[in-house]
Motif scaffolding. Structure first.
Motif: not given
Length: 84
Positions: A60, A62-63, A66
């Motif tokens: 993952d 995602t962070d 971002d």
């Protein structure tokens, strides 16, 4: 006549000093901006590498995406460009 010439010389000297100070200020601002852009690019490289390697391993990211997007927004603002 001598007084007028003296006044003109003083005015020209003040104008020259003003232009020179403006140039110094612009050079300082450019240097600061270049440093900031270089720092942001270094941060972007780190986050992008995290995204690429994490994606390849199925993690993952995602962070990291971002953070990378935030860095890209900061770069765009510093450089006066828009992103879509």
């Amino acid at each position: 006549m001598v007084s007028a010439a003296t006044d003109l010389a003083r005015a020209l000297n003040r104008s020259t000093e003003t232009v020179q100070q403006a140039r110094i200020d612009a050079d300082d601002a450019i240097g600061t901006s270049v440093t900031k852009v270089n720092d942001l690019l270094a941060q972007f490289e780190i986050e992008n590498a995290t995204v690429v390697s994490g994606s390849a391993r199925g993690l993952d990211v995602t962070d990291a995406l971002d953070r990378r997007d935030a860095i890209l927004s900061s770069l765009a603002q510093e450089m006066g460009i828009s992103t879509v």
